[in-house]
Design a protein around this motif. Structure first.
Motif, PDB file in Angstrom:
ATOM      1  N   ILE A 171     -64.630  21.370 -26.296  1.00  0.00           N
ATOM      2  CA  ILE A 171     -63.608  21.965 -27.173  1.00  0.00           C
ATOM      3  C   ILE A 171     -62.677  22.758 -26.261  1.00  0.00           C
ATOM      4  O   ILE A 171     -63.100  23.663 -25.577  1.00  0.00           O
ATOM      5  N   ASN A 173     -68.612  19.475 -39.639  1.00  0.00           N
ATOM      6  CA  ASN A 173     -67.707  20.090 -38.662  1.00  0.00           C
ATOM      7  C   ASN A 173     -66.325  20.343 -39.254  1.00  0.00           C
ATOM      8  O   ASN A 173     -65.627  21.284 -38.854  1.00  0.00           O
ATOM      9  N   ASP A 184     -59.881  25.407 -25.337  1.00  0.00           N
ATOM     10  CA  ASP A 184     -59.399  26.664 -25.905  1.00  0.00           C
ATOM     11  C   ASP A 184     -57.903  26.550 -26.187  1.00  0.00           C
ATOM     12  O   ASP A 184     -57.195  25.844 -25.497  1.00  0.00           O
ATOM     13  N   PHE A 221     -71.279  23.649 -34.287  1.00  0.00           N
ATOM     14  CA  PHE A 221     -70.665  22.906 -33.189  1.00  0.00           C
ATOM     15  C   PHE A 221     -71.627  22.724 -32.019  1.00  0.00           C
ATOM     16  O   PHE A 221     -71.448  21.835 -31.195  1.00  0.00           O
ATOM     17  N   GLY A 228     -58.392  21.920 -31.753  1.00  0.00           N
ATOM     18  CA  GLY A 228     -59.586  22.727 -31.967  1.00  0.00           C
ATOM     19  C   GLY A 228     -60.547  22.188 -32.999  1.00  0.00           C
ATOM     20  O   GLY A 228     -61.599  22.780 -33.241  1.00  0.00           O
ATOM     21  N   ASP A 240     -61.557  16.864 -29.257  1.00  0.00           N
ATOM     22  CA  ASP A 240     -61.044  17.696 -30.338  1.00  0.00           C
ATOM     23  C   ASP A 240     -59.544  17.503 -30.472  1.00  0.00           C
ATOM     24  O   ASP A 240     -58.860  17.097 -29.535  1.00  0.00           O
ATOM     25  N   THR A 267     -59.849  27.414 -38.275  1.00  0.00           N
ATOM     26  CA  THR A 267     -58.841  26.842 -37.381  1.00  0.00           C
ATOM     27  C   THR A 267     -57.662  26.293 -38.177  1.00  0.00           C
ATOM     28  O   THR A 267     -56.492  26.482 -37.815  1.00  0.00           O
ATOM     29  N   SER A 305     -64.444  23.993 -39.517  1.00  0.00           N
ATOM     30  CA  SER A 305     -63.118  24.113 -38.906  1.00  0.00           C
ATOM     31  C   SER A 305     -62.105  24.777 -39.822  1.00  0.00           C
ATOM     32  O   SER A 305     -60.936  24.917 -39.443  1.00  0.00           O
ATOM     33  N   GLU A 337     -64.876  35.779 -33.449  1.00  0.00           N
ATOM     34  CA  GLU A 337     -64.473  35.194 -32.175  1.00  0.00           C
ATOM     35  C   GLU A 337     -65.514  34.227 -31.620  1.00  0.00           C
ATOM     36  O   GLU A 337     -65.258  33.546 -30.636  1.00  0.00           O
ATOM     37  N   TRP A 338     -66.691  34.169 -32.232  1.00  0.00           N
ATOM     38  CA  TRP A 338     -67.721  33.252 -31.767  1.00  0.00           C
ATOM     39  C   TRP A 338     -67.419  31.829 -32.228  1.00  0.00           C
ATOM     40  O   TRP A 338     -66.660  31.603 -33.165  1.00  0.00           O
ATOM     41  N   GLN A 339     -68.039  30.858 -31.590  1.00  0.00           N
ATOM     42  CA  GLN A 339     -67.888  29.462 -31.985  1.00  0.00           C
ATOM     43  C   GLN A 339     -68.840  29.157 -33.139  1.00  0.00           C
ATOM     44  O   GLN A 339     -69.958  29.679 -33.182  1.00  0.00           O
TER      45      GLN A 339
END
Length: 244
Positions: free
Chosen positions: A242, A88, A244, A235, A70, A67, A95, A92, A229-231
């Protein structure tokens, strides 16, 4: 939600499409060194074993090798690799919108094609500060969730590919006001450059937009803060790591 905030949401939806095909052209070299971009595939030992057994190598899953800030990078040079890169990229969006102007510059210089990374600077800076004027300096702390729902590889030709992604953008103030859903379709052109799929062009159009369910009541913003807050679900299984 106030009229200015609605205008701001529409503005950011457009701007991120614009940012996707422009960059500041300030110091892209540092960003390039941060990303470890390698394509996935069978190891030489696996290939030798398959050859000795007279079998074809087993299909490899499409997985990003790493990544950059992120955002997943490092895809195989296949149609599936291009499709995964496009999906993806859309996931993103949160981000990207939370980056400051310098980090956004560095990141886009790596993620964009060479021709796109070489265009635009003053307009992007102006867009960024217009966004702050519309949503306020704390716009990055808003709820931002972009969920790809469907995709279609509309065209492939060697080192180029075009992918359409239908998604839902969920955004709103984390403490006050309604959280809204915006349905939109991204049409993403990619080129194979520098050993990865790079974003060459993006257009974003509103819709198709379904009618809301009259029986469903809006949830409080606190519930969206939790899932923010979840991914991203897309992904799962498509990235090897990935940070943090």
């Amino acid at each position: 939600m106030s009229g200015s905030k609605v205008v701001g949401i529409a503005l950011v939806a457009v701007m991120l499409g614009v940012w996707a095909v422009r960059s500041f052209v300030i110091g892209g070299e540092d960003a390039a060194t941060e990303a470890t971009v390698t394509t996935t595939g069978a190891t030489s030992d696996q290939s030798d074993q398959a050859s000795s057994a007279g079998d074809s190598p087993a299909p490899q899953p499409v997985v990003a090798a790493g990544d950059l800030a992120g955002i997943p990078v490092g895809y195989p040079s296949t149609d599936d690799g291009a499709a995964t890169a496009a999906v993806n990229w859309v996931a993103s969006f949160p981000t990207i919108v939370r980056m400051g102007p310098i980090r956004l510059d560095d990141t886009l210089n790596t993620l964009l094609s060479e021709s796109r990374a070489a265009s635009g600077s003053d307009e992007v800076i102006a867009d960024y500060f217009t966004l702050i004027d519309e949503l306020g300096p704390d716009f990055a702390s808003r709820i931002w969730i972009e969920s790809p729902l469907q995709f279609d590889v509309t065209e492939t030709a060697g080192a180029t590919a075009s992918v359409a992604v239908w998604s839902m953008l969920v955004t709103g103030d984390a403490e006050d006001g309604d959280v809204e859903a915006i349905w939109r379709t991204h049409r993403i052109s990619l080129v194979w450059e520098r050993n990865d799929w790079r974003i060459d062009d993006i257009t974003i159009n509103e819709g198709p937009t379904p009618a809301p369910n009259a029986l469903s009541l809006p949830s409080p913003s606190s519930e969206f803060v939790t899932v923010d807050e979840w991914q991203p679900a897309v992904f799962a299984g498509t990235i090897s790591r990935i940070d943090d």
